[in-house]
Design an enzyme around this catalytic site. Structure first.
Site: not given
Ligand code: GLY
Length: 376
Positions: A122, A144, A186, A228, A238, A242, A246, A249, A253, A267
């Site tokens: 956990r 993430k 990025e 960031k 998010e 946040r 993206n 993205h 994707h 990527h």
């Molecule tokens: N890579 C986008 C984020 O971490 O929100």
């Protein structure tokens, strides 16, 4: 040369250390957070052959018992198969809830090990030691974690923050130029989404940075992590801002799915093309001037990066099918996808509804080789 950025998240706050030769001091950074002298490292074959002995030596010099799991390199490791293998291995090593796991690798290892740490007993603490530019400026920061599903990328996972990030700039020296530049996609994103001056700095300095200038590398990683960290501190899960991270993205994707998450498109390369498409679409929506997408493409071209869909080797689905792939985006709500658009360079915002025909037109435009009479 060392610097640091704090990610302020209350009792989940942590520090990102940025600098040269941090690996050599990893024991000094990590020792104070250990409850007992035992640690598990999870890495991949490439990183292990290049850097593992240095990390192990440093930890063992501090009398820390080290066990190591080496996984195959590559996106396909972010799967149920390898999350099971990792968690079962950690249990077999008797990693307890108060122990610490090190994610030592690029984005794949960081995401997989972070997710393993989040579900093991956990929740076990973990440290990110990102070895790629992409992981240093993006995936190791912000919590993430996750794995891919046959339905799409990163569809299984959790928000789970590390205890610390050690971004050792010296590790970037062993990256191939293609991998470094993919990570740069990025870095560029941060300037484009929220800091015009940073984008101008990149226009002037990114080539030297890519060619190895250490001070410029530290500055670029620091500014990216700072942006960031600020966004994540305001919106960890998010629910709002946040999503700006993206930028590019949704396009990326879809392209990654269309190319089978293969070597045809890395990527960060997809993020670069996606940012160019986001600005092209913004221009077509009348949100920004024609100069903005031209400038994004010119910068990608100057860096020797992929600029448009026609730069991706092999055939791609038609624009209509790419739009269908975008609808699979995990952030889709009731089948509708919000896009990150821009009013100018450094001025991105979330557009909850969009005319998909305009997106299709932007995609169709870059599906063809760009005409010479329009600035690239
Ligand atoms: N890579 C986008 C984020 O971490 O929100």
């Amino acid at each position: 040369m060392r610097d640091k950025i704090d990610v302020n998240l209350g009792d989940r706050s942590y520090t990102i250390h940025i600098g040269t030769d941090l690996l050599k001091s990893s024991g000094e950074f990590i020792y104070p957070i250990l409850n007992r002298k035992k640690i598990a490292i999870v890495t991949d074959e490439n990183v292990a052959s290049l850097h593992l002995s240095k990390l192990k030596k440093c930890l063992m010099e501090m009398n820390i018992e080290v066990s190591v799991l080496i996984l195959p390199a590559g996106e396909s490791t972010k799967s149920w198969q390898y999350i099971e293998k990792t968690v079962e291995w950690l249990l077999s090593q008797h990693i307890e809830r108060d122990d610490v796991i090190i994610a030592f690798g690029g984005g794949v290892i960081g995401d997989l090990v972070g997710f393993a740490a989040s579900i093991l007993r956990r929740g076990v603490r973990f440290v990110q030691i990102p070895t790629s530019l992409l992981a240093q400026v993006d995936s190791s920061v912000g919590g993430k974690t996750g794995i891919n599903s046959s339905h799409g990328k990163n569809l299984i996972g959790a928000f789970y923050q590390p205890q610390m990030v050690l971004a050792d700039i010296s590790l970037l020296n062993t990256l191939t130029s293609r991998d470094f530049l993919a990570g740069y996609g990025e870095v560029m994103k941060y300037g484009l989404l929220g800091d015009y001056d940073f984008f101008v700095w990149l226009e002037e300095n990114a080539l030297e940075m890519a060619n190895g200038d250490v001070e410029k590398r530290i500055y670029a990683v620091k500014r990216s992590c700072e942006m960031k960290a600020n966004i994540v501190a305001q919106d960890e899960k998010e629910k709002g801002q946040r999503a700006l991270l993206n930028l590019g993205h949704t396009f990326c994707h879809a392209l990654e799915t269309a190319t089978g998450l293969s070597d045809r498109l890395l990527h960060g390369e997809g993020v670069g093309i996606g940012c160019a498409l986001a600005f092209e679409t913004s221009m077509r929506l009348g949100l920004c001037s024609q100069e903005a997408p031209s400038r994004v493409r010119a910068h990608l071209k100057k860096m020797g990066m992929k600029v448009s869909l026609s730069d991706i080797p092999g055939s791609l689905p038609n624009p209509e099918d790419l739009i269908s792939l975008m609808k699979q985006d995990k952030k889709a709500v009731d089948g509708k996808i919000s896009f990150i658009m821009a009013r100018d360079i450094g001025k991105a915002f979330i557009l909850p509804q969009i005319d998909l025909d305009l997106v299709k037109n932007a995609v169709s435009y870059t599906h063809l080789t760009l005409p010479t009479n329009r600035e690239v």
